[in-house]
Design a protein around this motif. Sequence first.
Motif, PDB file in Angstrom:
ATOM      1  N   ALA A  30       0.849  -1.188   0.000  1.00  0.00           N
ATOM      2  CA  ALA A  30       0.000   0.000   0.000  1.00  0.00           C
ATOM      3  C   ALA A  30       0.886   1.240   0.000  1.00  0.00           C
ATOM      4  CB  ALA A  30      -0.910  -0.016   1.220  1.00  0.00           C
ATOM      5  N   PRO A  31       0.372   2.369  -0.473  1.00  0.00           N
ATOM      6  CA  PRO A  31       1.173   3.603  -0.489  1.00  0.00           C
ATOM      7  C   PRO A  31       1.712   3.937   0.897  1.00  0.00           C
ATOM      8  CG  PRO A  31      -0.842   3.888  -1.753  1.00  0.00           C
ATOM      9  CD  PRO A  31      -0.957   2.565  -1.067  1.00  0.00           C
ATOM     10  N   GLY A  32       3.008   4.175   0.982  1.00  0.00           N
ATOM     11  CA  GLY A  32       3.643   4.526   2.246  1.00  0.00           C
ATOM     12  C   GLY A  32       4.195   3.354   3.031  1.00  0.00           C
ATOM     13  N   GLU A  33       3.825   2.103   2.664  1.00  0.00           N
ATOM     14  CA  GLU A  33       4.326   0.938   3.382  1.00  0.00           C
ATOM     15  C   GLU A  33       5.751   0.612   2.955  1.00  0.00           C
ATOM     16  OE1 GLU A  33       0.280  -1.577   4.428  1.00  0.00           O
ATOM     17  OE2 GLU A  33       1.641  -2.295   2.881  1.00  0.00           O
ATOM     18  N   VAL A  34       6.469  -0.083   3.851  1.00  0.00           N
ATOM     19  CA  VAL A  34       7.869  -0.427   3.610  1.00  0.00           C
ATOM     20  C   VAL A  34       8.022  -1.942   3.684  1.00  0.00           C
ATOM     21  CG1 VAL A  34      10.253  -0.109   4.382  1.00  0.00           C
ATOM     22  CG2 VAL A  34       8.600   1.752   4.650  1.00  0.00           C
ATOM     23  N   SER A  35       8.701  -2.526   2.704  1.00  0.00           N
ATOM     24  CA  SER A  35       8.918  -3.971   2.697  1.00  0.00           C
ATOM     25  C   SER A  35      10.131  -4.323   3.554  1.00  0.00           C
ATOM     26  CB  SER A  35       9.141  -4.465   1.270  1.00  0.00           C
ATOM     27  OG  SER A  35      10.368  -3.975   0.758  1.00  0.00           O
ATOM     28  N   ILE A  94      16.128  -3.936   5.092  1.00  0.00           N
ATOM     29  CA  ILE A  94      17.473  -4.539   5.103  1.00  0.00           C
ATOM     30  C   ILE A  94      18.418  -3.739   4.221  1.00  0.00           C
ATOM     31  CG2 ILE A  94      18.802  -6.596   4.529  1.00  0.00           C
ATOM     32  CD1 ILE A  94      17.066  -6.879   7.017  1.00  0.00           C
ATOM     33  N   ALA A  95      17.931  -3.326   3.042  1.00  0.00           N
ATOM     34  CA  ALA A  95      18.767  -2.545   2.131  1.00  0.00           C
ATOM     35  C   ALA A  95      19.161  -1.215   2.761  1.00  0.00           C
ATOM     36  CB  ALA A  95      18.029  -2.317   0.814  1.00  0.00           C
ATOM     37  N   ALA A  96      18.208  -0.561   3.448  1.00  0.00           N
ATOM     38  CA  ALA A  96      18.507   0.706   4.100  1.00  0.00           C
ATOM     39  C   ALA A  96      19.522   0.522   5.221  1.00  0.00           C
ATOM     40  CB  ALA A  96      17.220   1.314   4.653  1.00  0.00           C
ATOM     41  N   LEU A  97      19.379  -0.575   5.960  1.00  0.00           N
ATOM     42  CA  LEU A  97      20.319  -0.855   7.056  1.00  0.00           C
ATOM     43  C   LEU A  97      21.723  -1.092   6.512  1.00  0.00           C
ATOM     44  CD1 LEU A  97      20.377  -1.253  10.155  1.00  0.00           C
ATOM     45  CD2 LEU A  97      20.124  -3.697   9.742  1.00  0.00           C
ATOM     46  N   GLN A  98      21.842  -1.859   5.436  1.00  0.00           N
ATOM     47  CA  GLN A  98      23.152  -2.122   4.833  1.00  0.00           C
ATOM     48  C   GLN A  98      23.778  -0.843   4.282  1.00  0.00           C
ATOM     49  OE1 GLN A  98      22.095  -5.147   1.974  1.00  0.00           O
ATOM     50  NE2 GLN A  98      22.498  -6.824   3.401  1.00  0.00           N
ATOM     51  N   LYS A  99      22.969  -0.048   3.619  1.00  0.00           N
ATOM     52  CA  LYS A  99      23.453   1.208   3.050  1.00  0.00           C
ATOM     53  C   LYS A  99      23.953   2.142   4.142  1.00  0.00           C
ATOM     54  CE  LYS A  99      21.986   4.955  -0.030  1.00  0.00           C
ATOM     55  NZ  LYS A  99      20.853   5.508  -0.820  1.00  0.00           N
ATOM     56  N   MET A 100      23.188   2.253   5.230  1.00  0.00           N
ATOM     57  CA  MET A 100      23.573   3.109   6.343  1.00  0.00           C
ATOM     58  C   MET A 100      24.845   2.608   7.006  1.00  0.00           C
ATOM     59  SD  MET A 100      23.438   3.140   9.901  1.00  0.00           S
ATOM     60  CE  MET A 100      22.335   1.750  10.075  1.00  0.00           C
ATOM     61  N   TYR A 101      24.973   1.272   7.146  1.00  0.00           N
ATOM     62  CA  TYR A 101      26.174   0.703   7.773  1.00  0.00           C
ATOM     63  C   TYR A 101      27.413   0.979   6.927  1.00  0.00           C
ATOM     64  CZ  TYR A 101      29.371  -2.702   9.803  1.00  0.00           C
ATOM     65  OH  TYR A 101      30.458  -3.308  10.378  1.00  0.00           O
ATOM     66  N   GLN A 102      27.282   0.880   5.606  1.00  0.00           N
ATOM     67  CA  GLN A 102      28.409   1.172   4.719  1.00  0.00           C
ATOM     68  C   GLN A 102      28.861   2.626   4.846  1.00  0.00           C
ATOM     69  OE1 GLN A 102      26.977   0.002   0.878  1.00  0.00           O
ATOM     70  NE2 GLN A 102      27.211  -2.195   1.289  1.00  0.00           N
ATOM     71  N   LYS A 103      27.902   3.534   5.005  1.00  0.00           N
ATOM     72  CA  LYS A 103      28.259   4.937   5.176  1.00  0.00           C
ATOM     73  C   LYS A 103      29.005   5.147   6.490  1.00  0.00           C
ATOM     74  CE  LYS A 103      24.526   7.021   2.453  1.00  0.00           C
ATOM     75  NZ  LYS A 103      23.324   7.914   2.495  1.00  0.00           N
ATOM     76  N   LEU A 104      28.537   4.473   7.547  1.00  0.00           N
ATOM     77  CA  LEU A 104      29.208   4.598   8.837  1.00  0.00           C
ATOM     78  C   LEU A 104      30.624   4.044   8.784  1.00  0.00           C
ATOM     79  CD1 LEU A 104      26.383   3.654  11.373  1.00  0.00           C
ATOM     80  CD2 LEU A 104      27.323   5.920  10.918  1.00  0.00           C
ATOM     81  N   GLN A 105      30.811   2.955   8.036  1.00  0.00           N
ATOM     82  CA  GLN A 105      32.141   2.362   7.926  1.00  0.00           C
ATOM     83  C   GLN A 105      33.110   3.312   7.239  1.00  0.00           C
ATOM     84  OE1 GLN A 105      31.859  -0.130  10.273  1.00  0.00           O
ATOM     85  NE2 GLN A 105      33.324  -1.167   8.973  1.00  0.00           N
ATOM     86  N   LYS A 106      32.617   4.069   6.249  1.00  0.00           N
ATOM     87  CA  LYS A 106      33.489   5.029   5.561  1.00  0.00           C
ATOM     88  C   LYS A 106      33.886   6.180   6.479  1.00  0.00           C
ATOM     89  CE  LYS A 106      31.636   4.059   0.954  1.00  0.00           C
ATOM     90  NZ  LYS A 106      30.913   4.597  -0.227  1.00  0.00           N
ATOM     91  N   GLY A 145      12.975   5.113  -2.076  1.00  0.00           N
ATOM     92  CA  GLY A 145      13.253   6.394  -1.466  1.00  0.00           C
ATOM     93  C   GLY A 145      13.697   6.248  -0.027  1.00  0.00           C
ATOM     94  N   ASP A 146      13.881   7.392   0.650  1.00  0.00           N
ATOM     95  CA  ASP A 146      14.312   7.368   2.042  1.00  0.00           C
ATOM     96  C   ASP A 146      13.199   6.801   2.918  1.00  0.00           C
ATOM     97  OD1 ASP A 146      16.724   8.483   1.376  1.00  0.00           O
ATOM     98  OD2 ASP A 146      16.024  10.551   1.658  1.00  0.00           O
ATOM     99  N   ILE A 147      13.609   6.122   3.982  1.00  0.00           N
ATOM    100  CA  ILE A 147      12.667   5.537   4.927  1.00  0.00           C
ATOM    101  C   ILE A 147      12.600   6.428   6.166  1.00  0.00           C
ATOM    102  CG2 ILE A 147      12.202   3.536   6.402  1.00  0.00           C
ATOM    103  CD1 ILE A 147      13.532   1.797   4.319  1.00  0.00           C
ATOM    104  N   TYR A 148      11.379   6.651   6.639  1.00  0.00           N
ATOM    105  CA  TYR A 148      11.166   7.488   7.816  1.00  0.00           C
ATOM    106  C   TYR A 148      10.493   6.669   8.921  1.00  0.00           C
ATOM    107  CZ  TYR A 148      12.230  11.453   4.789  1.00  0.00           C
ATOM    108  OH  TYR A 148      12.848  12.332   3.929  1.00  0.00           O
TER     109      TYR A 148
END
Length: 257
Positions: A145-150, A155-167, A243-246
């Motif tokens: 549904a509109p606005g829902e997150v799979s 998981i993709a957002a968590l991995q992306k954020m972790y990679q940024k923190l590692q840098k 897109g970004d997750i809130y």
Amino acid sequence: MSEQNELTLILPDFEGPLDLLLHLIKELKVDIFDIPIAEVTFQYLRYLDTMQEMKLDIAGDYLLMAATLLEIKSRMLLPKKEVAFEEEFYEEGEDPRESLIQQLVEYKQFQEAAKALKTMEQERGLYFTKPATDLEDLQQAVPLAPGEVSAADLIAALQKMYQKLQKKKPLQARMEQDQYTVDQTMSWIMEKLENLPHDSDQRLPFTAFFEVQTKSQIVNTFLAMLELVKERKINFSQENIYGDIYILRNMGVLANE
């Protein structure tokens, strides 16, 4: 000394000297715990002679076992020492065959276990196995549904954020022990959302809650988020695909409380 009985050897493929000895013991119909060492040694050497006559290579293990049998035989021919003993204590002399018997017993146990596994394999082979079913149609993702997150987006957002923190992670880091439990982190997340200005949209980016750089603390925060979602205290939202997750508070549940 009685004349040795001769066995007719068909020269099967033995897996080693212990396998050959077990075969000889079976053919001679003797007790494995009371091996007639002279008879077994005679038959064993006959087997090696037959191999040489057929110009077959004799492995070193077979020759080593032949030397061992001859040593045991010679030790058993030595006169036994008379041991003085009292009624309360008596220790028998060591049997030269003891070590060999132990090896044979253990090898026989392995053989029996291998046969049992082989039988199980053959019995399992009689069962018909259903071919793999194509489940691709069933694996199609259910439209959100509109606005829902799979879960995949999370998981993709968590991995992306972790990679940024590692840098951003410094070359030298100091190890620190985790200071917060999942319950404490849940309270921290709720407090962070409750302190948002009233004139804001009452939500925070997913990455705003990961100010730490250690993997254990990241996992701790993510578990706290999932528990809050389970308790229906917060929700994840996403305006656009990829897109970004809130994260925002579930005001309906809070109002009921």
